[in-house]
Write an enzyme that holds these catalytic residues in place. Structure first.
Site, PDB file in Angstrom:
ATOM      1  N   LYS A   1      -9.425   1.796  12.253  1.00 26.05           N
ATOM      2  CA  LYS A   1      -9.673   1.652  10.813  1.00 26.05           C
ATOM      3  C   LYS A   1      -9.227   0.242  10.454  1.00 26.05           C
ATOM      4  CE  LYS A   1      -9.083   4.010   6.412  1.00 26.05           C
ATOM      5  NZ  LYS A   1      -8.708   2.896   5.562  1.00 26.05           N
TER       6      LYS A   1
ATOM      7  N   CYS B   1      20.478 -30.748   8.797  1.00 24.32           N
ATOM      8  CA  CYS B   1      21.868 -31.187   8.695  1.00 24.32           C
ATOM      9  C   CYS B   1      21.983 -32.452   9.530  1.00 24.32           C
ATOM     10  CB  CYS B   1      22.790 -30.096   9.250  1.00 24.32           C
ATOM     11  SG  CYS B   1      24.353 -30.717   9.866  1.00 24.32           S
TER      12      CYS B   1
ATOM     13  N   TYR C   1     -20.404   0.802  10.984  1.00 25.03           N
ATOM     14  CA  TYR C   1     -20.000   2.130  11.428  1.00 25.03           C
ATOM     15  C   TYR C   1     -20.753   3.275  10.766  1.00 25.03           C
ATOM     16  CZ  TYR C   1     -17.152   1.385   7.229  1.00 25.03           C
ATOM     17  OH  TYR C   1     -16.723   1.089   5.968  1.00 25.03           O
TER      18      TYR C   1
ATOM     19  N   LYS D   1      -3.565   7.551   9.520  1.00 23.92           N
ATOM     20  CA  LYS D   1      -2.934   6.282   9.156  1.00 23.92           C
ATOM     21  C   LYS D   1      -1.731   5.944  10.039  1.00 23.92           C
ATOM     22  CE  LYS D   1      -3.567   4.670   5.292  1.00 23.92           C
ATOM     23  NZ  LYS D   1      -4.392   3.903   4.374  1.00 23.92           N
TER      24      LYS D   1
ATOM     25  N   GLU E   1     -12.529   5.592  16.067  1.00 30.04           N
ATOM     26  CA  GLU E   1     -12.727   4.166  15.771  1.00 30.04           C
ATOM     27  C   GLU E   1     -11.458   3.603  15.145  1.00 30.04           C
ATOM     28  OE1 GLU E   1     -15.992   4.103  13.030  1.00 30.04           O
ATOM     29  OE2 GLU E   1     -17.467   4.629  14.564  1.00 30.04           O
TER      30      GLU E   1
ATOM     31  N   CYS F   1      25.694 -29.255   4.640  1.00 31.92           N
ATOM     32  CA  CYS F   1      25.489 -28.226   5.660  1.00 31.92           C
ATOM     33  C   CYS F   1      26.529 -27.117   5.487  1.00 31.92           C
ATOM     34  CB  CYS F   1      25.621 -28.859   7.039  1.00 31.92           C
ATOM     35  SG  CYS F   1      25.752 -27.667   8.360  1.00 31.92           S
TER      36      CYS F   1
ATOM     37  N   ASP G   1      -8.647  -3.119   8.391  1.00 34.42           N
ATOM     38  CA  ASP G   1      -8.275  -3.354   7.013  1.00 34.42           C
ATOM     39  C   ASP G   1      -9.116  -4.487   6.440  1.00 34.42           C
ATOM     40  OD1 ASP G   1      -6.838  -2.417   5.021  1.00 34.42           O
ATOM     41  OD2 ASP G   1      -4.928  -3.332   5.596  1.00 34.42           O
TER      42      ASP G   1
ATOM     43  N   ASP H   1       0.812  -1.219   0.000  1.00 35.78           N
ATOM     44  CA  ASP H   1       0.000   0.000   0.000  1.00 35.78           C
ATOM     45  C   ASP H   1       0.842   1.265   0.000  1.00 35.78           C
ATOM     46  OD1 ASP H   1      -2.751  -1.199   2.077  1.00 35.78           O
ATOM     47  OD2 ASP H   1      -1.992  -1.778   0.100  1.00 35.78           O
ATOM     48  N   ALA H   2       1.965   1.223   0.768  1.00 31.95           N
ATOM     49  CA  ALA H   2       2.789   2.428   0.887  1.00 31.95           C
ATOM     50  C   ALA H   2       3.340   2.844  -0.478  1.00 31.95           C
ATOM     51  CB  ALA H   2       3.925   2.182   1.864  1.00 31.95           C
TER      52      ALA H   2
ATOM     53  N   LYS I   1     -14.397  10.870  13.662  1.00 30.79           N
ATOM     54  CA  LYS I   1     -15.638  11.315  13.024  1.00 30.79           C
ATOM     55  C   LYS I   1     -16.334  12.325  13.922  1.00 30.79           C
ATOM     56  CE  LYS I   1     -16.292   6.768  10.990  1.00 30.79           C
ATOM     57  NZ  LYS I   1     -17.060   5.527  11.011  1.00 30.79           N
TER      58      LYS I   1
ATOM     59  N   CYS J   1      29.150 -27.541   8.535  1.00 26.05           N
ATOM     60  CA  CYS J   1      30.006 -28.705   8.802  1.00 26.05           C
ATOM     61  C   CYS J   1      30.128 -29.649   7.608  1.00 26.05           C
ATOM     62  CB  CYS J   1      29.498 -29.466  10.019  1.00 26.05           C
ATOM     63  SG  CYS J   1      28.003 -30.405   9.693  1.00 26.05           S
TER      64      CYS J   1
ATOM     65  N   CYS K   1      28.434 -31.109  14.001  1.00 25.22           N
ATOM     66  CA  CYS K   1      28.178 -29.833  13.328  1.00 25.22           C
ATOM     67  C   CYS K   1      28.430 -28.665  14.265  1.00 25.22           C
ATOM     68  CB  CYS K   1      26.745 -29.778  12.810  1.00 25.22           C
ATOM     69  SG  CYS K   1      26.358 -28.186  12.073  1.00 25.22           S
TER      70      CYS K   1
ATOM     71  N   TYR L   1       1.937   2.138  -3.395  1.00 18.96           N
ATOM     72  CA  TYR L   1       0.796   2.635  -4.154  1.00 18.96           C
ATOM     73  C   TYR L   1       0.535   4.109  -3.790  1.00 18.96           C
ATOM     74  CZ  TYR L   1      -3.853   3.141  -6.096  1.00 18.96           C
ATOM     75  OH  TYR L   1      -4.929   3.593  -6.815  1.00 18.96           O
ATOM     76  N   ASP L   2       0.504   4.387  -2.470  1.00 16.93           N
ATOM     77  CA  ASP L   2       0.245   5.755  -2.003  1.00 16.93           C
ATOM     78  C   ASP L   2       1.282   6.726  -2.548  1.00 16.93           C
ATOM     79  OD1 ASP L   2      -1.944   4.927  -0.641  1.00 16.93           O
ATOM     80  OD2 ASP L   2      -0.959   4.829   1.322  1.00 16.93           O
TER      81      ASP L   2
ATOM     82  N   LEU M   1     -12.453   8.073   2.648  1.00 23.56           N
ATOM     83  CA  LEU M   1     -12.006   8.972   3.715  1.00 23.56           C
ATOM     84  C   LEU M   1     -10.744   9.697   3.292  1.00 23.56           C
ATOM     85  CD1 LEU M   1     -12.327   6.625   6.826  1.00 23.56           C
ATOM     86  CD2 LEU M   1     -13.655   8.702   6.446  1.00 23.56           C
TER      87      LEU M   1
HETATM   88  S1  IVH Z   1     -16.201   5.405   7.659  1.00 23.92           S
HETATM   89  C1  IVH Z   1     -17.808   8.343   4.680  1.00 23.92           C
HETATM   90  N1  IVH Z   1     -15.070   3.959   9.546  1.00 23.92           N
HETATM   91  O1  IVH Z   1     -11.847   2.709   5.144  1.00 23.92           O
HETATM   92  C2  IVH Z   1     -17.097   7.477   5.631  1.00 23.92           C
HETATM   93  N2  IVH Z   1     -14.475   3.532   7.294  1.00 23.92           N
HETATM   94  O2  IVH Z   1     -10.525   4.631   3.427  1.00 23.92           O
HETATM   95  C3  IVH Z   1     -16.950   6.115   5.153  1.00 23.92           C
HETATM   96  N3  IVH Z   1     -12.875   1.693   7.024  1.00 23.92           N
HETATM   97  O3  IVH Z   1     -14.342   2.801   2.719  1.00 23.92           O
HETATM   98  C4  IVH Z   1     -16.104   5.205   5.914  1.00 23.92           C
HETATM   99  N4  IVH Z   1     -12.690   1.203   9.145  1.00 23.92           N
HETATM  100  O4  IVH Z   1     -13.840   0.554   3.891  1.00 23.92           O
HETATM  101  C5  IVH Z   1     -15.158   4.210   8.218  1.00 23.92           C
HETATM  102  N5  IVH Z   1     -14.182   2.737  11.312  1.00 23.92           N
HETATM  103  C6  IVH Z   1     -14.278   2.976   9.992  1.00 23.92           C
HETATM  104  C7  IVH Z   1     -13.539   2.232   9.048  1.00 23.92           C
HETATM  105  C8  IVH Z   1     -13.663   2.545   7.701  1.00 23.92           C
HETATM  106  C9  IVH Z   1     -12.304   0.899   7.916  1.00 23.92           C
HETATM  107  C10 IVH Z   1     -12.632   1.625   5.561  1.00 23.92           C
HETATM  108  C11 IVH Z   1     -13.879   1.667   4.753  1.00 23.92           C
HETATM  109  C12 IVH Z   1     -13.762   2.920   3.936  1.00 23.92           C
HETATM  110  C13 IVH Z   1     -12.284   3.106   3.880  1.00 23.92           C
HETATM  111  C14 IVH Z   1     -11.894   4.528   3.585  1.00 23.92           C
END
Ligand code: IVH
Length: 671
Positions: A117, A427, A226, A315, A115, A409, A119, A35-36, A291, A412, A433, A38-39, A85
């Site tokens: 996040k 071995c 959520y 993140k 909350e 090995c 994966d 992911d890193a 949130k 030895c 050995c 990609y970002d 998000l």
């Molecule tokens: S809220 C408009 N809460 O992260 C808000 N998303 O990068 C919508 N995700 O699409 C998402 N944990 O798949 C929310 N506690 C959490 C989450 C969460 C994981 C995921 C979700 C979202 C993505 C956004």
């Protein structure tokens, strides 16, 4: 080429690369890069598009939320779009977010809900008159896939709601797989020679997007909810916290460890706490989400493009990065097992430079098709040894080198053999050995064995290489002159070492048995042997049948123990050790059945304030309890001190009772 042409070409290349990565990640559940990475590419493209807006295309990866829907599933249009998000990486990003929110609302302090996040993958669930009628993936946010049949197999999700519910209720949540279920799934896949999932997210996505819902049902998927989509009741809830409460009452699982706080400092504290607990949590998280609690305020603040202005994801540092395999060496362990270890291009993973990663064994190398020269995804999570997750095939250079198990090995030159049906290669040199002997001596001297202070691994290597010691008993024959002649050894350190050696002679029978390094005899088995037989001579003479009477000893271990004590060489070393002064107190064999904690089993994890773990274990065993390292459903309780390890996570997942140090003190004093 003009500068603009060059940048146009660069943007185009980034676009194509990102689209391909997207497709592999979202559609095939088979990521090509971490992911890193990609970002980083996405940010590079974003930067170009900001400077040269004319280069932004409608289908640029910066413009979309997710991947394309698979053709094989029916598509579903989301009445309320499923948003994404905004991401924040540093505390400053979060502070700026809060400032924006406060400026908009003209408020001093804001109530947020924090909350984890998780994966996994986002899901929309539509309930009509309390019944689950449709479940859909996010897809591109506007159109997703109908996965109703599959979602119905998720055990923790209500198919029918309890209590009072609106006619139409769309709930949004995340489908994920816990760490233990993920490990179990991959183990099963490996057994069946099926696809290994790179991470829990891919496992969850791969399991949910099965055309055959029976496969989904066989996977242990989890879910938490959520958010809301369409709701046929205007005043379902006025705040996020009230909504979570209401969802819980209706039977939905809500975010584990969610917390209502006031002010951004408390949000940042929440981040720190969860980051510290990251490795102990039962599920993988890549950050936390803050949130705005009040829904009326959310309406006022509104949205940008594809994300709300009222929430932000904070993140965590990435645990996966890209690196390259420069070479592979084989390390020989105490029992002769050869472990392939990759030498890597030094790479920073979540703040630590990683230059080696384990490749586990030859089967794993073949399964992942790892070669020297390959670019690989490496993962470092907590204090486990960094590992190679997968090869980035498209970055494979023309010339790579296959990895072969050495015939001899590396330490030895003895023959290396692979037992049928086992992935380990060994071995055959045994005590010949030098690598095995070094490991055996290191184990003997280690803290939980003979606890020889100031005898480090480097020193053991030197002593063996200089042929000052060959076997463990030789340690007690070392002289001051011999030690003083070693490189970098001052007289004071030499004296300290001799003192430590002398001190270590006073031990316990169970430590001594553990120190001998008999295959499969860990501390628990050593303890059981001591308590059952009471005397070394009786253990040495016991045949396999007798050994099988000892709690927790099965046929394989019994065979190993009896085999060990049949080797003349081992008996010589043991006699020599005792002759040189190694001793232990007499053991009173107790009828454990009569003791107050008989039949109970405890696992200790983390740091205790009033005793070491070993002391606590001794006290528990004295009361008839068993202690061990493996958490299973049979365990009475896991006793967790500060900074507990993955055992606590496992206990939580298995629903095993968890006790703290105070409970332990009560337990011990009650008896
Ligand atoms: S809220 C408009 N809460 O992260 C808000 N998303 O990068 C919508 N995700 O699409 C998402 N944990 O798949 C929310 N506690 C959490 C989450 C969460 C994981 C995921 C979700 C979202 C993505 C956004």
């Amino acid at each position: 080429m003009t500068a603009l042409k060059k940048i146009t070409a660069q943007a185009k290349k980034l676009c194509e690369q990102l689209k391909r990565y997207n497709y592999h990640y979202y559609v095939l559940d088979d990521p090509l890069v971490p992911d890193a990475e990609y970002d980083r590419l996405l940010n590079a493209l974003k930067a170009i598009e900001t400077d040269y807006p004319q280069l932004k295309t409608l289908d640029s990866p910066t413009q979309r939320v997710g991947g394309e829907a698979l053709r094989t599933f029916a598509t579903v249009a989301h009445v309320v779009p499923m948003l994404s998000l905004e991401n924040g990486f540093k505390a400053d990003d979060i502070i700026a977010f809060d400032e924006r929110v406060r400026r908009y609302l003209k408020e001093e302090k804001i109530a947020y809900v924090c909350e984890p996040k998780l994966d996994g993958l986002a899901i929309s669930l539509i309930y009509k008159k309390g019944l689950l009628v449709q479940a859909a993936t996010r897809g591109d946010g506007v159109v997703g896939e109908d996965v109703t049949q599959n979602v119905r197999t998720i055990k923790m999700l209500p198919l029918k709601l309890r209590g009072d519910y609106p006619d139409i209720l769309e709930v949004r949540g995340e489908v994920y797989i816990s760490k233990t279920d993920f490990a179990a799934l991959n183990k099963q896949q490996r057994k069946q020679d099926s696809k290994i999932f790179a991470n829990p997210r891919n496992a969850a996505a791969g399991s949910l997007r099965q055309l055959d819902s029976r496969i989904t049902a066989s996977r242990r998927l989890s879910i938490f909810c959520y958010g809301l989509g369409q709701v046929s009741l205007a005043d379902f809830a006025a705040t996020h916290s009230a909504m979570l409460n209401k969802l819980q009452k209706l039977g939905f699982p809500t975010p584990p460890d969610a917390k209502s706080v006031v002010g951004i400092d408390a949000c940042l504290q929440y981040y720190d706490t969860l980051l510290r607990q990251r490795d102990q949590l039962a599920y993988d998280i890549d950050g936390v989400v803050y949130k705005l609690d009040r829904f009326d305020w959310r309406e006022q603040i509104g949205y940008v493009a594809k994300a709300p202005r009222w929430a932000i994801a904070h993140k965590f540092p990435a645990q996966e990065e890209l690196s390259r395999i420069l070479d592979v060496a084989f390390q020989v362990g105490r029992t002769g097992v050869l472990t392939p270890v990759a030498k890597l291009e030094p790479t920073n993973v979540a703040g630590v430079v990683v230059s080696h990663a384990t490749l586990h064994n030859m089967d794993e190398i073949e399964r992942k098709d790892i070669r020297v020269g390959d670019t690989v995804i490496i993962r470092r999570a907590g204090d486990v040894i960094p590992e190679v997750v997968a090869v980035v095939k498209e970055k494979r250079p023309a010339k790579t080198q296959k990895i072969h198990l050495p015939k001899c090995c590396p330490a030895c030159q003895s023959e290396v053999m692979r037992v049928e049906g086992e992935s380990a290669a060994r071995c055959q040199g045994g005590l010949y050995c030098v690598a095995q002997r070094k490991q055996a001596i290191k184990h003997f001297a280690s803290r939980r064995a003979m606890d020889i202070d100031s005898l480090g691994n480097k020193l053991i290597d030197q002593l063996v290489d200089k042929q000052l010691i060959k076997h463990v008993d030789d340690l007690y024959k070392l002289t001051l002159t011999q030690l003083c002649n070693l490189e970098r050894m001052a007289e004071k350190s030499a004296r300290n070492l001799l003192e430590a050696l002398e001190k270590s002679k006073k031990t316990t029978l169970s430590r001594f048995l553990f120190a001998l390094g008999i295959r499969d005899v860990g501390e628990v088995t050593a303890d059981n042997l001591m308590n059952y037989f009471g005397e070394l001579a009786k253990i040495q003479q016991a045949d396999e049948e007798k050994l099988l009477q000892v709690p927790d000893i099965g046929p394989v271990v019994a065979q190993n123990i009896s085999h060990f004590f049949k080797q003349a060489h081992n008996l010589e070393v043991i006699d020599s050790l005792i002759h040189l002064g190694v001793h232990w107190p007499k053991v009173v064999v107790k009828q454990t059945v009569d003791l107050p904690l008989a039949g109970q089993r405890f696992v200790l994890t983390g740091t205790l304030a009033h005793f070491t773990r070993e002391q606590a274990a001794e006290k528990l065993t004295a009361l008839g309890a068993k202690t061990g390292a493996a958490v299973s459903a049979k365990v009475t309780a896991v006793i967790a001190g500060d900074n507990p390890g993955s055992k606590l996570t496992k206990a939580r997942t298995l629903g095993v009772k968890i006790m703290n140090e105070d409970d332990l003190v009560v337990l011990l004093s009650d008896k």
